[in-house]
Design a protein around this motif. Structure first.
Motif, PDB file in Angstrom:
ATOM      1  N   LEU A   4       1.120  -1.178   0.067  1.00  0.00           N
ATOM      2  CA  LEU A   4      -0.020   0.067   0.091  1.00  0.00           C
ATOM      3  C   LEU A   4       0.922   1.111   0.167  1.00  0.00           C
ATOM      4  N   VAL A   5       0.497   2.232  -0.845  1.00  0.00           N
ATOM      5  CA  VAL A   5       1.336   3.408  -0.797  1.00  0.00           C
ATOM      6  C   VAL A   5       0.320   4.527  -0.930  1.00  0.00           C
ATOM      7  N   GLU A   6       0.528   5.269   0.391  1.00  0.00           N
ATOM      8  CA  GLU A   6      -0.238   6.573   0.562  1.00  0.00           C
ATOM      9  C   GLU A   6       0.393   7.654  -0.002  1.00  0.00           C
ATOM     10  N   SER A   7      -0.567   8.811  -0.430  1.00  0.00           N
ATOM     11  CA  SER A   7      -0.097  10.001  -1.194  1.00  0.00           C
ATOM     12  C   SER A   7      -1.250  11.065  -0.806  1.00  0.00           C
ATOM     13  N   GLY A   8      -0.881  12.004  -1.011  1.00  0.00           N
ATOM     14  CA  GLY A   8      -1.784  13.543  -0.905  1.00  0.00           C
ATOM     15  C   GLY A   8      -1.685  14.468   0.382  1.00  0.00           C
ATOM     16  N   GLY A   9      -0.850  13.933   1.261  1.00  0.00           N
ATOM     17  CA  GLY A   9      -0.676  14.630   2.453  1.00  0.00           C
ATOM     18  C   GLY A   9      -0.052  15.989   2.207  1.00  0.00           C
ATOM     19  N   GLY A  10       0.018  16.927   3.300  1.00  0.00           N
ATOM     20  CA  GLY A  10       0.878  18.263   3.032  1.00  0.00           C
ATOM     21  C   GLY A  10       0.318  19.252   4.098  1.00  0.00           C
ATOM     22  N   LEU A  11       0.538  20.429   3.793  1.00  0.00           N
ATOM     23  CA  LEU A  11       0.543  21.556   4.986  1.00  0.00           C
ATOM     24  C   LEU A  11      -0.517  22.225   4.597  1.00  0.00           C
TER      25      LEU A  11
END
Length: 120
Positions: A4-11
């Protein structure tokens, strides 16, 4: 072994929105349920939301209900977490995981996580 690969996070500022994605590898990916969890500094990992892979039935932690929405795209082997009206207390590393069958109560296949930081 599913990966599983998560993405889309940020400040993001308080009140803002983010959409997280979790992509699963494997041609025959068909778990019972997918979940999102989060872990803030100094705290234990906690449940955020989950969704059944087949019927799309979702449930949420009380702290995110009405603000977050989980969805999945079976064709892309991807689960999403739309996060709206973000609060500083939503700051955490967000992880997705898989619950393989209805008879297995635990989640596994944890990804590396994606950092979400909400500024006040």
């Amino acid at each position: 072994q599913v990966q599983l690969v998560e993405s889309g996070g940020g400040l993001v500022q308080a009140g803002g929105s983010l959409r997280l994605s979790c992509a699963a590898s494997g041609r025959t990916f068909s778990p019972y349920r997918m979940g999102w969890f989060r872990q803030a500094p100094g705290k234990e990992r906690e449940f955020v939301a989950s969704i059944t892979w087949g019927g799309g039935s979702a449930n949420y932690a009380d702290s995110v209900k009405a603000r977050f929405a989980i969805s999945r795209d079976n064709a892309k082997n991807t689960v999403y977490l739309q996060m709206n009206s973000l609060k500083p207390e939503d700051t955490a590393v967000y992880y997705c995981a898989v619950r393989r069958t209805v008879t297995i109560s635990t989640y596994d296949g944890w990804g590396q996580g994606t950092q979400v930081t909400v500024s006040s």
